[in-house]
Write a protein that holds these residues in place. Sequence first.
Motif, PDB file in Angstrom:
ATOM      1  N   TYR A 143     -13.939  18.877  58.737  1.00 28.02           N
ATOM      2  CA  TYR A 143     -13.162  19.303  57.576  1.00 28.02           C
ATOM      3  C   TYR A 143     -13.999  19.217  56.296  1.00 28.02           C
ATOM      4  O   TYR A 143     -13.909  20.100  55.425  1.00 28.02           O
ATOM      5  CB  TYR A 143     -11.900  18.443  57.444  1.00 28.02           C
ATOM      6  N   ARG A 144     -14.829  18.195  56.175  1.00 23.88           N
ATOM      7  CA  ARG A 144     -15.652  18.059  54.969  1.00 23.88           C
ATOM      8  C   ARG A 144     -16.681  19.184  54.863  1.00 23.88           C
ATOM      9  O   ARG A 144     -16.972  19.680  53.780  1.00 23.88           O
ATOM     10  CB  ARG A 144     -16.364  16.707  54.972  1.00 23.88           C
ATOM     11  N   ARG A 145     -17.223  19.611  55.998  1.00 21.19           N
ATOM     12  CA  ARG A 145     -18.274  20.632  55.977  1.00 21.19           C
ATOM     13  C   ARG A 145     -17.726  22.039  55.810  1.00 21.19           C
ATOM     14  O   ARG A 145     -18.370  22.893  55.183  1.00 21.19           O
ATOM     15  CB  ARG A 145     -19.076  20.581  57.287  1.00 21.19           C
ATOM     16  N   HIS A 146     -16.561  22.302  56.368  1.00 17.13           N
ATOM     17  CA  HIS A 146     -16.105  23.680  56.491  1.00 17.13           C
ATOM     18  C   HIS A 146     -14.857  24.026  55.689  1.00 17.13           C
ATOM     19  O   HIS A 146     -14.485  25.202  55.641  1.00 17.13           O
ATOM     20  CB  HIS A 146     -15.845  23.999  57.965  1.00 17.13           C
ATOM     21  N   PHE A 147     -14.210  23.045  55.060  1.00 14.67           N
ATOM     22  CA  PHE A 147     -12.954  23.306  54.371  1.00 14.67           C
ATOM     23  C   PHE A 147     -13.053  22.936  52.895  1.00 14.67           C
ATOM     24  O   PHE A 147     -13.779  22.000  52.527  1.00 14.67           O
ATOM     25  CB  PHE A 147     -11.810  22.504  55.021  1.00 14.67           C
ATOM     26  N   PRO A 148     -12.315  23.646  52.066  1.00  9.63           N
ATOM     27  CA  PRO A 148     -12.300  23.316  50.635  1.00  9.63           C
ATOM     28  C   PRO A 148     -11.349  22.148  50.357  1.00  9.63           C
ATOM     29  O   PRO A 148     -10.217  22.323  49.904  1.00  9.63           O
ATOM     30  CB  PRO A 148     -11.805  24.615  49.992  1.00  9.63           C
ATOM     31  N   LEU A 149     -11.812  20.951  50.635  1.00  9.97           N
ATOM     32  CA  LEU A 149     -11.005  19.765  50.387  1.00  9.97           C
ATOM     33  C   LEU A 149     -10.905  19.474  48.904  1.00  9.97           C
ATOM     34  O   LEU A 149     -11.802  19.821  48.117  1.00  9.97           O
ATOM     35  CB  LEU A 149     -11.622  18.554  51.091  1.00  9.97           C
ATOM     36  N   THR A 150      -9.843  18.806  48.509  1.00 13.35           N
ATOM     37  CA  THR A 150      -9.763  18.313  47.143  1.00 13.35           C
ATOM     38  C   THR A 150     -10.781  17.194  46.963  1.00 13.35           C
ATOM     39  O   THR A 150     -11.276  16.613  47.939  1.00 13.35           O
ATOM     40  CB  THR A 150      -8.360  17.777  46.832  1.00 13.35           C
ATOM     41  N   ALA A 158     -10.275  14.207  45.951  1.00 14.78           N
ATOM     42  CA  ALA A 158      -9.737  12.954  46.480  1.00 14.78           C
ATOM     43  C   ALA A 158      -9.850  12.909  47.998  1.00 14.78           C
ATOM     44  O   ALA A 158     -10.222  11.886  48.583  1.00 14.78           O
ATOM     45  CB  ALA A 158      -8.284  12.784  46.051  1.00 14.78           C
ATOM     46  N   ALA A 159      -9.528  14.020  48.649  1.00 13.77           N
ATOM     47  CA  ALA A 159      -9.613  14.058  50.113  1.00 13.77           C
ATOM     48  C   ALA A 159     -11.060  13.929  50.575  1.00 13.77           C
ATOM     49  O   ALA A 159     -11.354  13.223  51.550  1.00 13.77           O
ATOM     50  CB  ALA A 159      -9.002  15.350  50.638  1.00 13.77           C
ATOM     51  N   ARG A 160     -11.966  14.588  49.874  1.00 15.00           N
ATOM     52  CA  ARG A 160     -13.375  14.534  50.265  1.00 15.00           C
ATOM     53  C   ARG A 160     -13.931  13.122  50.112  1.00 15.00           C
ATOM     54  O   ARG A 160     -14.798  12.687  50.890  1.00 15.00           O
ATOM     55  CB  ARG A 160     -14.183  15.517  49.425  1.00 15.00           C
ATOM     56  N   ALA A 161     -13.444  12.389  49.144  1.00 11.57           N
ATOM     57  CA  ALA A 161     -13.941  11.038  48.900  1.00 11.57           C
ATOM     58  C   ALA A 161     -13.309   9.996  49.810  1.00 11.57           C
ATOM     59  O   ALA A 161     -13.775   8.854  49.871  1.00 11.57           O
ATOM     60  CB  ALA A 161     -13.686  10.656  47.438  1.00 11.57           C
ATOM     61  N   ASN A 162     -12.264  10.380  50.514  1.00 12.65           N
ATOM     62  CA  ASN A 162     -11.541   9.433  51.368  1.00 12.65           C
ATOM     63  C   ASN A 162     -12.266   9.273  52.704  1.00 12.65           C
ATOM     64  O   ASN A 162     -12.256  10.176  53.539  1.00 12.65           O
ATOM     65  CB  ASN A 162     -10.107   9.930  51.598  1.00 12.65           C
ATOM     66  N   LEU A 163     -12.904   8.126  52.900  1.00 13.33           N
ATOM     67  CA  LEU A 163     -13.660   7.903  54.129  1.00 13.33           C
ATOM     68  C   LEU A 163     -12.757   7.912  55.356  1.00 13.33           C
ATOM     69  O   LEU A 163     -13.209   8.222  56.463  1.00 13.33           O
ATOM     70  CB  LEU A 163     -14.403   6.557  54.052  1.00 13.33           C
ATOM     71  N   LEU A 164     -11.484   7.574  55.172  1.00 12.12           N
ATOM     72  CA  LEU A 164     -10.527   7.525  56.274  1.00 12.12           C
ATOM     73  C   LEU A 164      -9.558   8.699  56.182  1.00 12.12           C
ATOM     74  O   LEU A 164      -8.354   8.552  56.425  1.00 12.12           O
ATOM     75  CB  LEU A 164      -9.775   6.193  56.260  1.00 12.12           C
ATOM     76  N   LYS A 177      -1.275  20.222  53.310  1.00 19.57           N
ATOM     77  CA  LYS A 177      -1.927  21.192  52.423  1.00 19.57           C
ATOM     78  C   LYS A 177      -2.397  20.573  51.123  1.00 19.57           C
ATOM     79  O   LYS A 177      -3.279  21.138  50.457  1.00 19.57           O
ATOM     80  CB  LYS A 177      -0.983  22.365  52.148  1.00 19.57           C
ATOM     81  N   THR A 178      -1.873  19.398  50.745  1.00 17.21           N
ATOM     82  CA  THR A 178      -2.309  18.756  49.500  1.00 17.21           C
ATOM     83  C   THR A 178      -3.727  18.215  49.597  1.00 17.21           C
ATOM     84  O   THR A 178      -4.327  17.877  48.575  1.00 17.21           O
ATOM     85  CB  THR A 178      -1.353  17.627  49.104  1.00 17.21           C
ATOM     86  N   HIS A 179      -4.281  18.125  50.798  1.00 17.98           N
ATOM     87  CA  HIS A 179      -5.670  17.685  50.959  1.00 17.98           C
ATOM     88  C   HIS A 179      -6.660  18.817  50.700  1.00 17.98           C
ATOM     89  O   HIS A 179      -7.868  18.560  50.640  1.00 17.98           O
ATOM     90  CB  HIS A 179      -5.908  17.170  52.386  1.00 17.98           C
ATOM     91  N   PHE A 180      -6.165  20.035  50.556  1.00 20.46           N
ATOM     92  CA  PHE A 180      -7.043  21.196  50.478  1.00 20.46           C
ATOM     93  C   PHE A 180      -6.838  21.941  49.161  1.00 20.46           C
ATOM     94  O   PHE A 180      -5.800  21.796  48.503  1.00 20.46           O
ATOM     95  CB  PHE A 180      -6.755  22.130  51.659  1.00 20.46           C
ATOM     96  N   ALA A 181      -7.828  22.736  48.792  1.00 16.26           N
ATOM     97  CA  ALA A 181      -7.716  23.530  47.575  1.00 16.26           C
ATOM     98  C   ALA A 181      -6.456  24.388  47.634  1.00 16.26           C
ATOM     99  O   ALA A 181      -6.061  24.873  48.694  1.00 16.26           O
ATOM    100  CB  ALA A 181      -8.953  24.412  47.418  1.00 16.26           C
ATOM    101  N   GLU A 182      -5.848  24.575  46.487  1.00 20.54           N
ATOM    102  CA  GLU A 182      -4.599  25.321  46.420  1.00 20.54           C
ATOM    103  C   GLU A 182      -4.783  26.714  47.033  1.00 20.54           C
ATOM    104  O   GLU A 182      -5.742  27.418  46.735  1.00 20.54           O
ATOM    105  CB  GLU A 182      -4.129  25.447  44.969  1.00 20.54           C
ATOM    106  N   GLY A 183      -3.853  27.082  47.896  1.00 20.67           N
ATOM    107  CA  GLY A 183      -3.903  28.385  48.538  1.00 20.67           C
ATOM    108  C   GLY A 183      -4.573  28.392  49.892  1.00 20.67           C
ATOM    109  O   GLY A 183      -4.523  29.406  50.609  1.00 20.67           O
TER     110      GLY A 183
END
Length: 524
Positions: free
Chosen positions: A78-85, A87-93, A285-291
Amino acid sequence: MIREREAEIVIIGGGTGGCAAALAAARLGKRVILTEETEWIGGQLTSQAVPPDEHPWIEQFGCTRSYRQFRNGVRDYYRRHFPLTAAARANLLLNPGSGGVSRLCHEPRTALAVLQQMLAPYVHSGRLTILTRHMAESAETDGDRVVSVTVRCLRTGDRTVLSAPYTIDATECGDVLPLAGVEYVTGAEARSQTGEPHALDGAADPLDMQGFTYCFAMDYLPGEDHTIGKPAQYSFWRNYRADFWPDKQLSWTGVRPSTLEPVTYELFPGTERYSLFHYRQIVDKTHFAEGTYRSNATLVNWPQNDYWLGPVFEVSEEERRCHLEGAKQLSLSLLYWLQTEAPRPDGGQGYPGLRLRPDIVGTEDGLAMYPYIRESRRIRAEFTVLEQHVGADCRPGGQAETFRDSVGIGAYRIDLHPSTGGRNYIDISSLPFQIPLGSLIPIRVDNLLPACKNLGVTHITNGCYRLHPVEWNIGEASGALAAYCLDKRLSPRAVRGNAQQLAAFQSLLTREGVELAWPSVHAI
């Protein structure tokens, strides 16, 4: 057309345990052929669409190194291929779905991608061959050895004879066991056989097995209408109520498994009732960029679509097909009920905005490629794990039985879903346990090993040995054992029976990242 292929290890079944067995054997330098009945390897994690059920310590310890690599791989995907927010990207867990069942709820396709990446070096080098859409059809034996297994391609009908010094049965139902004449057990044992407090009174019942489930994925788009066509068996399922169940199966009423007290669910969070949508939610969906996602998404593996009217093995092909279709109709009927009749908190009925998501599970009908099978044929093993070894009430010292021949560990409650024998949940506390090598060795056959729920457990202890990280560990141990036996020119029985060889094999497992014992932890 009949083809022939040879390898050092043949693994029939590409589920969670089969993948772990293939990874372990290939990593140890062996030539491996892995077959899988569906389009997707991964089993529970992918084709059965079941997010991982895990124990509370999973982020720190209590699984093999390769299973942890899989878990980390999911988050990295998810970190490599998805537009995470941010906060989500920084969350190790990161929990991509924020589901309540696990600290790592994710889409089946993500698990598939990660498993393929983990196996890729061995596939690309030619050490590992994966044959999807291949099903075991027959086996040739010579005395106490399996010589070959013939598989049929479900695309073409062509048959391939797979020969190897070692065969691993990683099928969901233990399908190789009857084909190869391996002694096995099915269903519920009698208390007089095992002495287990929760075994059956009276006679054993080989057809009394945990129910199975056809899972499906859905999201929710308020204001839209995605109502499916009325399922053919909807009238039956709309009115069906088991004698042991507190209400109709298609209702918001279920039972608390540990007490069997009635409990009322709700679809979405917002009341004091437990949200079933949130339970196995795989997209938040809140873990990912809007849309990125229009809606959160969930996998439906609920009490309402557990099917317990009959088993799908040890019965005729006609009966098997009848129960498979019945389970599909139950799941579709649940969705239709949710869309059209389910009571809402506002007093209305139905959620037509619920949308079936065939793309998430990779099928046309929207149901998982394969049913979620909770209970398999089980080998008659050199050693069988009993409730007395792992049940909390049976162990006043607060520790599960210590096995000198441990090849891994696991932890989960003894959790048996309503059964084909018409019995309700059996859900009791257990202690974190070990996987004894003796439970992987058939009483007679020398070169076949189990890799998932088909090891030497009972109907009762299957309830805690059947979940994702435990199945992975079972498969990994079997793959490593086959490789070790090939290197040492020993049988699995000889490894277990010789203290020096057992210690050497356990040292190999430790080097490979398999934990053999638990630190001091509590019952669950």
